[in-house]
Design a protein around this motif. Structure first.
Motif, PDB file in Angstrom:
ATOM      1  N   GLU A  74      41.204  31.051  23.555  1.00 57.95           N
ATOM      2  CA  GLU A  74      42.146  31.635  22.461  1.00 57.95           C
ATOM      3  C   GLU A  74      42.567  30.623  21.644  1.00 57.95           C
ATOM      4  O   GLU A  74      42.649  30.811  20.358  1.00 57.95           O
ATOM      5  CB  GLU A  74      43.397  32.288  23.094  1.00 57.95           C
ATOM      6  N   ILE A  75      42.986  29.416  22.082  1.00 50.07           N
ATOM      7  CA  ILE A  75      43.437  28.138  21.263  1.00 50.07           C
ATOM      8  C   ILE A  75      42.185  27.847  20.368  1.00 50.07           C
ATOM      9  O   ILE A  75      42.278  27.578  19.134  1.00 50.07           O
ATOM     10  CB  ILE A  75      43.778  27.244  22.083  1.00 50.07           C
ATOM     11  N   ARG A  76      41.036  27.732  20.929  1.00 51.83           N
ATOM     12  CA  ARG A  76      39.608  27.256  20.404  1.00 51.83           C
ATOM     13  C   ARG A  76      39.411  28.304  19.052  1.00 51.83           C
ATOM     14  O   ARG A  76      39.203  27.814  17.942  1.00 51.83           O
ATOM     15  CB  ARG A  76      38.679  27.300  21.186  1.00 51.83           C
TER      16      ARG A  76
ATOM     17  N   GLU B  74      41.327  30.416  17.648  1.00 46.31           N
ATOM     18  CA  GLU B  74      42.683  30.440  16.467  1.00 46.31           C
ATOM     19  C   GLU B  74      42.562  29.245  15.865  1.00 46.31           C
ATOM     20  O   GLU B  74      42.801  29.225  14.535  1.00 46.31           O
ATOM     21  CB  GLU B  74      44.048  30.597  17.289  1.00 46.31           C
ATOM     22  N   TYR B  75      42.525  27.912  16.185  1.00 40.21           N
ATOM     23  CA  TYR B  75      42.628  26.842  15.607  1.00 40.21           C
ATOM     24  C   TYR B  75      41.283  25.812  15.448  1.00 40.21           C
ATOM     25  O   TYR B  75      41.307  24.786  14.654  1.00 40.21           O
ATOM     26  CB  TYR B  75      43.643  25.914  16.250  1.00 40.21           C
ATOM     27  N   HIS B  76      40.172  26.228  15.949  1.00 39.81           N
ATOM     28  CA  HIS B  76      39.037  25.311  15.962  1.00 39.81           C
ATOM     29  C   HIS B  76      37.988  25.981  15.740  1.00 39.81           C
ATOM     30  O   HIS B  76      36.928  25.690  16.403  1.00 39.81           O
ATOM     31  CB  HIS B  76      39.055  24.483  17.354  1.00 39.81           C
TER      32      HIS B  76
ATOM     33  N   GLN C 181      49.207  25.231  26.262  1.00 39.63           N
ATOM     34  CA  GLN C 181      48.457  25.443  24.932  1.00 39.63           C
ATOM     35  C   GLN C 181      48.291  23.982  23.956  1.00 39.63           C
ATOM     36  O   GLN C 181      47.256  23.691  23.594  1.00 39.63           O
ATOM     37  CB  GLN C 181      49.150  26.374  24.062  1.00 39.63           C
ATOM     38  N   ALA C 182      49.365  23.481  23.978  1.00 39.03           N
ATOM     39  CA  ALA C 182      49.355  22.239  23.188  1.00 39.03           C
ATOM     40  C   ALA C 182      48.524  21.165  23.673  1.00 39.03           C
ATOM     41  O   ALA C 182      47.798  20.502  23.005  1.00 39.03           O
ATOM     42  CB  ALA C 182      51.023  21.649  23.004  1.00 39.03           C
TER      43      ALA C 182
ATOM     44  N   ASP D 295      45.168  22.260  22.610  1.00 38.83           N
ATOM     45  CA  ASP D 295      44.851  22.231  21.392  1.00 38.83           C
ATOM     46  C   ASP D 295      44.853  20.814  21.017  1.00 38.83           C
ATOM     47  O   ASP D 295      43.788  20.328  19.846  1.00 38.83           O
ATOM     48  CB  ASP D 295      46.002  22.625  20.654  1.00 38.83           C
ATOM     49  N   HIS D 296      45.414  19.836  21.551  1.00 39.11           N
ATOM     50  CA  HIS D 296      45.457  18.361  21.298  1.00 39.11           C
ATOM     51  C   HIS D 296      43.844  17.867  21.845  1.00 39.11           C
ATOM     52  O   HIS D 296      43.320  17.253  20.750  1.00 39.11           O
ATOM     53  CB  HIS D 296      46.359  17.650  22.265  1.00 39.11           C
TER      54      HIS D 296
ATOM     55  N   LEU E 191      41.148  19.585  21.974  1.00 39.98           N
ATOM     56  CA  LEU E 191      40.115  20.250  21.145  1.00 39.98           C
ATOM     57  C   LEU E 191      40.207  19.313  19.638  1.00 39.98           C
ATOM     58  O   LEU E 191      39.178  19.159  18.916  1.00 39.98           O
ATOM     59  CB  LEU E 191      40.383  21.649  20.914  1.00 39.98           C
ATOM     60  N   SER E 192      41.291  18.814  19.309  1.00 36.73           N
ATOM     61  CA  SER E 192      41.434  18.277  18.071  1.00 36.73           C
ATOM     62  C   SER E 192      40.756  17.056  18.030  1.00 36.73           C
ATOM     63  O   SER E 192      40.417  16.504  16.928  1.00 36.73           O
ATOM     64  CB  SER E 192      42.972  18.175  17.537  1.00 36.73           C
TER      65      SER E 192
END
Length: 196
Positions: free
Chosen positions: A23-25, A27-29, A90-91, A94-95, A97-98
């Motif tokens: 989901e994080i990937r 949505e943001y990546h 989640q953070a 996200d971190h 993957l960033s």
């Protein structure tokens, strides 16, 4: 569960972690869509240069990519993951993957460093003294609930406030025990240095 393991695939320990990762990937990546990145767990956080490390991003070499079909891995500390809130999980994903940056020309990933790096005591003494820190401060105050300056936000009581007495400044901190301990030590160093 036995602690004699080094790494495990996330779906072996917590299939929901794989869902959060996806989901994080998505949505943001989106820039990482063409790259195979595996989610792994290590048993406990590591310590690197005095810092507690609960997650790592790794780009795999060409031989490993050829043999495994993977471009990279994200490895999280299982002990930390079990105690973390959903928002913290989640953070962290996200971190990590960033840290990946797509190099589409060479069909590979690269690791990118953090946008801002500074010592807590330097920020406490000198504030946002670089352009990067000023940008980060503005971004945090505008986009992340609970990260506003204590004077500007009444807060919901979810965080913990620590006063660095020597500076007369209140700093709002998170509640994860390892982060709290690191920040407490930094506040003590600041207070000891200000008393000279």
């Amino acid at each position: 569960m036995s602690d004699d393991w080094t790494f495990k695939k996330a779906d072996e320990l917590d299939p929901l972690a794989v869902d959060v990762f996806r989901e994080i990937r998505q949505e943001y990546h989106a820039d990482l869509a063409g790259y195979a990145i595996a989610l792994l767990f290590m048993p406990k956080p590591k310590v690197s240069r005095g810092n507690i490390v609960v997650g790592e991003a790794h780009v795999l070499g060409w031989r490993t990519r050829f043999l495994s079909g993977l471009h990279g891995t994200v490895t999280l500390a299982w002990e930390w993951w079990q105690e973390a809130t959903t928002a913290q999980q989640q953070a962290l994903i996200d971190h990590e993957l960033s840290h990946f940056e797509a190099d589409d020309e060479h069909e590979r990933l690269r690791i990118r460093g953090h946008d801002v790096e500074e010592f807590i005591e330097i920020m406490a003494r000198h504030g946002a003294w670089t352009d990067g820190l000023k940008y980060a401060k503005g971004a945090l105050q505008q986009r992340l609930p609970g990260m506003e300056d204590p004077d500007e936000d009444e807060g919901d009581g979810a965080g913990t406030s620590v006063t660095i007495e020597a500076l007369g400044r209140t700093v709002s901190l998170g509640t994860h025990p390892e982060a709290m301990e690191k920040l407490r030590r930094a506040a003590e160093r600041v207070a000891a240095g200000a008393g000279r």
